[in-house]
Design a protein around this motif. Structure first.
Motif, short mmCIF file in Angstrom:
data_model
loop_
_atom_site.label_atom_id
_atom_site.label_comp_id
_atom_site.label_asym_id
_atom_site.label_seq_id
_atom_site.Cartn_x
_atom_site.Cartn_y
_atom_site.Cartn_z
N GLU A 131 -10.99 -7.99 3.58
CA GLU A 131 -10.07 -8.90 4.29
C GLU A 131 -8.67 -8.84 3.69
O GLU A 131 -7.68 -9.06 4.38
N ILE A 132 -8.58 -8.51 2.41
CA ILE A 132 -7.28 -8.39 1.75
C ILE A 132 -6.72 -6.97 1.91
O ILE A 132 -5.51 -6.78 2.07
N TYR A 133 -7.63 -5.99 1.87
CA TYR A 133 -7.23 -4.58 1.97
C TYR A 133 -7.95 -3.94 3.16
O TYR A 133 -8.79 -3.06 3.00
N PRO A 134 -7.60 -4.36 4.38
CA PRO A 134 -8.32 -3.89 5.57
C PRO A 134 -8.15 -2.38 5.79
O PRO A 134 -7.04 -1.89 5.95
N GLY A 135 -9.28 -1.68 5.76
CA GLY A 135 -9.26 -0.25 6.05
C GLY A 135 -8.82 0.63 4.90
O GLY A 135 -8.86 1.86 5.01
N TRP A 136 -8.39 0.07 3.77
CA TRP A 136 -7.87 0.87 2.67
C TRP A 136 -8.94 1.79 2.09
O TRP A 136 -8.68 2.97 1.85
N TYR A 137 -10.11 1.23 1.84
CA TYR A 137 -11.17 2.03 1.21
C TYR A 137 -11.59 3.18 2.12
O TYR A 137 -11.72 4.33 1.66
N ASP A 138 -11.77 2.89 3.41
CA ASP A 138 -12.15 3.95 4.35
C ASP A 138 -11.07 5.02 4.44
O ASP A 138 -11.37 6.22 4.51
N GLU A 161 -15.20 6.23 -8.92
CA GLU A 161 -14.60 4.94 -8.58
C GLU A 161 -14.02 4.25 -9.81
O GLU A 161 -14.61 4.22 -10.88
N GLY A 162 -12.83 3.65 -9.63
CA GLY A 162 -12.23 2.76 -10.62
C GLY A 162 -12.23 1.34 -10.10
O GLY A 162 -12.75 1.05 -9.01
N ASN A 163 -11.60 0.44 -10.83
CA ASN A 163 -11.60 -0.96 -10.39
C ASN A 163 -10.73 -1.19 -9.16
O ASN A 163 -10.99 -2.12 -8.38
N HIS A 164 -9.74 -0.33 -8.91
CA HIS A 164 -8.91 -0.51 -7.71
C HIS A 164 -9.66 -0.05 -6.46
O HIS A 164 -9.54 -0.68 -5.40
N GLU A 165 -10.43 1.02 -6.55
CA GLU A 165 -11.28 1.41 -5.42
C GLU A 165 -12.34 0.34 -5.17
O GLU A 165 -12.64 -0.01 -4.02
N LYS A 212 0.84 -1.20 0.00
CA LYS A 212 0.00 0.00 0.00
C LYS A 212 0.88 1.25 0.00
O LYS A 212 1.82 1.36 0.76
N ASN A 213 0.54 2.20 -0.88
CA ASN A 213 1.29 3.45 -0.95
C ASN A 213 0.36 4.56 -1.42
O ASN A 213 0.23 4.81 -2.62
N PHE A 214 -0.29 5.22 -0.47
CA PHE A 214 -1.19 6.33 -0.79
C PHE A 214 -0.45 7.66 -0.84
O PHE A 214 -1.03 8.67 -1.22
N GLU A 215 0.84 7.67 -0.46
CA GLU A 215 1.56 8.94 -0.30
C GLU A 215 1.63 9.78 -1.57
O GLU A 215 1.38 11.00 -1.52
N PRO A 216 1.94 9.21 -2.75
CA PRO A 216 2.00 10.06 -3.95
C PRO A 216 0.68 10.76 -4.24
O PRO A 216 0.68 11.94 -4.63
N PHE A 217 -0.43 10.06 -4.01
CA PHE A 217 -1.73 10.68 -4.24
C PHE A 217 -2.03 11.72 -3.16
O PHE A 217 -2.55 12.81 -3.45
N GLU A 218 -1.68 11.41 -1.92
CA GLU A 218 -1.89 12.37 -0.84
C GLU A 218 -1.10 13.65 -1.09
O GLU A 218 -1.61 14.77 -0.89
N LYS A 219 0.13 13.52 -1.57
CA LYS A 219 0.95 14.70 -1.87
C LYS A 219 0.34 15.51 -3.01
O LYS A 219 0.38 16.75 -3.00
#
Length: 293
Positions: A132-139, A120-124, A97-104
């Protein structure tokens, strides 16, 4: 093996190695070479000129420190609205997981004097469906957008002025399947969005695969991404393959402006699993909507 045969084999191997090296160097260059596509669209329903900037498929890529170059390019166009068409982050089991580039990018867009909308795209979708695979990512993503004043269009339509609406269409998992593509059910768009026939309807629909359905059910301008421009674009042949393994995909990049049926598919800003771009630079898309003279 004779000496001349050995020399020929060595020369052949060197040619192959050189081609691979040149291919990789070209791809590395293009993945960082930000470009801008300008599109003009006139329609009788549009009240006055309105400029959209469309971004899609960042996938953690960066342009300038903290995505400052990308943010400045957006600001320099003086948009009336910024639209983000999904997959600005990556959700893959084998990619951390790497949200930093988008956050910047969001931080560097602070102060822009226009609304910003996200679809929304397919990754969202993947984050939303597989907690269970991406816990908390969407939120976390939704909170990040909200904290920076970005409105997430979750099967929603908003009026943006000049008799123009912008919608974000949620597309269910079966329509993102690889190789075997399911036809989109009749009435899908109408069921998810309420589009006014008297308004110029801009619909962000992440996959361009179902363009005819979007058009037939009320979309006047469809903005898509997803195909990463076709990965490799060959002279005379065009886009070679989408990341979903669709060969010679239609509507892979660029604008289709036929009568009242219009679409713009962004080549996207990044890559993830197939890290290749040839004749296919990352792009921001600037769309000027104007009254028909």
């Amino acid at each position: 093996m004779k000496s001349n045969e050995i020399l020929m084999c060595m020369a052949g191997l060197l040619c192959v190695a050189g081609a691979i090296y040149a291919f990789k160097k070209r791809s590395d260059y293009e993945r960082g070479a930000l470009s801008t596509r300008f599109v003009k669209i006139a329609d009788r329903r549009i009240g006055k000129k309105f400029r959209l900037v469309f971004l899609s498929d960042l996938h953690g890529n960066t342009f300038g420190e903290g995505n400052s170059l990308l943010a400045q390019c957006v600001k320099d166009t003086f948009p009336d609205a910024v639209l983000m068409g999904g997959d600005m982050v990556t959700a893959k089991e084998y990619i951390p997981k790497n949200f930093e580039p988008f956050e910047k990018l969001l931080e560097n867009l602070q102060g822009i004097k226009c609304p910003v909308y996200y679809a929304e795209g397919n990754h969202e979708l993947r984050m939303r469906e597989n907690v269970e695979i991406y816990p908390g990512w969407y939120d976390e993503l939704r909170q990040l957008l909200e904290a920076h004043g970005v409105r997430y269009l979750d099967d929603e339509t908003v009026d943006v002025g000049a008799n123009i609406s912008v919608s974000g269409l949620k597309i269910e998992p079966e329509y993102y399947a690889k190789l075997r593509l399911k036809p989109m059910d009749k009435g899908y768009v109408r069921e998810h969005l309420h589009l006014n026939d008297d308004t110029y309807n801009v619909v962000m629909a992440h996959t361009p695969q179902y363009m005819k359905t979007y058009w037939s059910e009320g979309a006047n301008l469809v903005l898509s991404g997803h195909f990463h421009g076709g990965t490799v674009v060959l002279p005379l042949i065009g886009p070679l393959m989408s990341p979903q393994l669709i060969m010679h995909p239609k509507y892979a990049n660029g604008a289709s402006l036929r009568g009242e049926r219009k679409s713009v598919t962004s080549a996207g800003l990044g890559t993830h699993s197939i890290n290749i771009r040839i004749n296919n630079k990352p792009e921001i898309v600037v769309i000027d909507l104007m009254p028909e003279e």
